[in-house]
Design a protein around this motif. Structure first.
Motif, PDB file in Angstrom:
ATOM      1  N   ASN A  30       0.849  -1.190   0.000  1.00  0.00           N
ATOM      2  CA  ASN A  30       0.000   0.000   0.000  1.00  0.00           C
ATOM      3  C   ASN A  30       0.887   1.243   0.000  1.00  0.00           C
ATOM      4  O   ASN A  30       1.928   1.266   0.653  1.00  0.00           O
ATOM      5  CB  ASN A  30      -0.901   0.029   1.235  1.00  0.00           C
ATOM      6  N   VAL A  31       0.472   2.266  -0.748  1.00  0.00           N
ATOM      7  CA  VAL A  31       1.193   3.535  -0.722  1.00  0.00           C
ATOM      8  C   VAL A  31       1.116   4.057   0.712  1.00  0.00           C
ATOM      9  O   VAL A  31       0.045   4.124   1.310  1.00  0.00           O
ATOM     10  CB  VAL A  31       0.584   4.550  -1.716  1.00  0.00           C
ATOM     11  N   ASN A  32       2.255   4.388   1.275  1.00  0.00           N
ATOM     12  CA  ASN A  32       2.333   4.831   2.662  1.00  0.00           C
ATOM     13  C   ASN A  32       2.214   6.355   2.713  1.00  0.00           C
ATOM     14  O   ASN A  32       3.149   7.068   2.379  1.00  0.00           O
ATOM     15  CB  ASN A  32       3.645   4.369   3.287  1.00  0.00           C
ATOM     16  N   PHE A  33       1.058   6.822   3.172  1.00  0.00           N
ATOM     17  CA  PHE A  33       0.815   8.258   3.234  1.00  0.00           C
ATOM     18  C   PHE A  33       1.567   8.923   4.386  1.00  0.00           C
ATOM     19  O   PHE A  33       1.561  10.135   4.509  1.00  0.00           O
ATOM     20  CB  PHE A  33      -0.688   8.542   3.322  1.00  0.00           C
ATOM     21  N   GLU A  34       2.194   8.127   5.242  1.00  0.00           N
ATOM     22  CA  GLU A  34       2.988   8.696   6.333  1.00  0.00           C
ATOM     23  C   GLU A  34       4.411   9.007   5.871  1.00  0.00           C
ATOM     24  O   GLU A  34       5.156   9.680   6.570  1.00  0.00           O
ATOM     25  CB  GLU A  34       2.984   7.762   7.532  1.00  0.00           C
ATOM     26  N   GLU A  35       4.795   8.493   4.706  1.00  0.00           N
ATOM     27  CA  GLU A  35       6.085   8.822   4.099  1.00  0.00           C
ATOM     28  C   GLU A  35       5.837   9.863   3.012  1.00  0.00           C
ATOM     29  O   GLU A  35       4.699  10.164   2.681  1.00  0.00           O
ATOM     30  CB  GLU A  35       6.732   7.566   3.497  1.00  0.00           C
ATOM     31  N   GLU A  36       6.908  10.386   2.447  1.00  0.00           N
ATOM     32  CA  GLU A  36       6.747  11.388   1.408  1.00  0.00           C
ATOM     33  C   GLU A  36       6.181  10.742   0.151  1.00  0.00           C
ATOM     34  O   GLU A  36       6.718   9.759  -0.354  1.00  0.00           O
ATOM     35  CB  GLU A  36       8.088  12.059   1.093  1.00  0.00           C
ATOM     36  N   ILE A  37       5.078  11.294  -0.308  1.00  0.00           N
ATOM     37  CA  ILE A  37       4.438  10.791  -1.525  1.00  0.00           C
ATOM     38  C   ILE A  37       4.493  11.864  -2.608  1.00  0.00           C
ATOM     39  O   ILE A  37       4.707  13.035  -2.319  1.00  0.00           O
ATOM     40  CB  ILE A  37       2.979  10.358  -1.277  1.00  0.00           C
ATOM     41  N   ASN A  38       4.307  11.446  -3.827  1.00  0.00           N
ATOM     42  CA  ASN A  38       4.258  12.358  -4.973  1.00  0.00           C
ATOM     43  C   ASN A  38       3.021  12.066  -5.796  1.00  0.00           C
ATOM     44  O   ASN A  38       2.529  10.934  -5.819  1.00  0.00           O
ATOM     45  CB  ASN A  38       5.467  12.169  -5.877  1.00  0.00           C
ATOM     46  N   VAL A  39       2.554  13.082  -6.471  1.00  0.00           N
ATOM     47  CA  VAL A  39       1.523  12.888  -7.480  1.00  0.00           C
ATOM     48  C   VAL A  39       2.276  12.680  -8.786  1.00  0.00           C
ATOM     49  O   VAL A  39       2.965  13.567  -9.276  1.00  0.00           O
ATOM     50  CB  VAL A  39       0.572  14.095  -7.565  1.00  0.00           C
ATOM     51  N   HIS A  40       2.189  11.466  -9.299  1.00  0.00           N
ATOM     52  CA  HIS A  40       2.904  11.090 -10.523  1.00  0.00           C
ATOM     53  C   HIS A  40       1.990  11.289 -11.716  1.00  0.00           C
ATOM     54  O   HIS A  40       0.832  10.867 -11.700  1.00  0.00           O
ATOM     55  CB  HIS A  40       3.333   9.619 -10.431  1.00  0.00           C
ATOM     56  N   HIS A  41       2.494  11.946 -12.746  1.00  0.00           N
ATOM     57  CA  HIS A  41       1.774  12.049 -14.014  1.00  0.00           C
ATOM     58  C   HIS A  41       2.019  10.742 -14.770  1.00  0.00           C
ATOM     59  O   HIS A  41       3.164  10.414 -15.072  1.00  0.00           O
ATOM     60  CB  HIS A  41       2.275  13.227 -14.839  1.00  0.00           C
ATOM     61  N   ILE A  42       0.972  10.004 -15.040  1.00  0.00           N
ATOM     62  CA  ILE A  42       1.092   8.721 -15.735  1.00  0.00           C
ATOM     63  C   ILE A  42       1.818   8.925 -17.065  1.00  0.00           C
ATOM     64  O   ILE A  42       2.737   8.191 -17.403  1.00  0.00           O
ATOM     65  CB  ILE A  42      -0.299   8.087 -15.921  1.00  0.00           C
TER      66      ILE A  42
END
Length: 110
Positions: A30-42
């Protein structure tokens, strides 16, 4: 939907994640929202800018929520400006036996 800062898209993507958790394409976690996330352009912005003209549908949809997914910062950096056909066929994604499920968790279907 587009937004200069991406706040609206990020909010909508967060709500979508609440319903069905997004999976990391690299390892099926699962993408961990407690770590740094990015919005990736597909279809990354640089790829679209270098491949299509300003009058194309691809250019118009470049910042659409339909072209965005939440991913970890490291994954986003690795994808870079490559097209989906490039980064989806590179290691470690090509080895991920559950890649299709990961993509579907981001509402990306065949």
């Amino acid at each position: 939907l587009t937004s200069d800062k991406g706040a609206m898209a990020t909010g909508i993507l967060s709500l979508m994640n609440y319903k069905t958790p997004f999976k990391e394409l690299t390892n099926n976690s699962n993408v961990n929202f407690e770590e740094e996330i990015n919005v990736h352009h597909i279809f990354p912005k640089k790829y679209v800018e270098e491949t299509f003209t300003k009058n194309s549908d691809e250019w118009d949809l470049m910042d659409s929520i339909l072209n965005k997914m939440i991913t970890g910062k490291i994954s986003n950096i690795k994808f870079g400006k490559k097209s989906p056909s490039e980064y989806l066929n590179q290691s470690p994604l090509v080895e991920n036996q559950k890649l299709k499920e990961c993509l579907e968790s981001h509402y990306i279907h065949e």
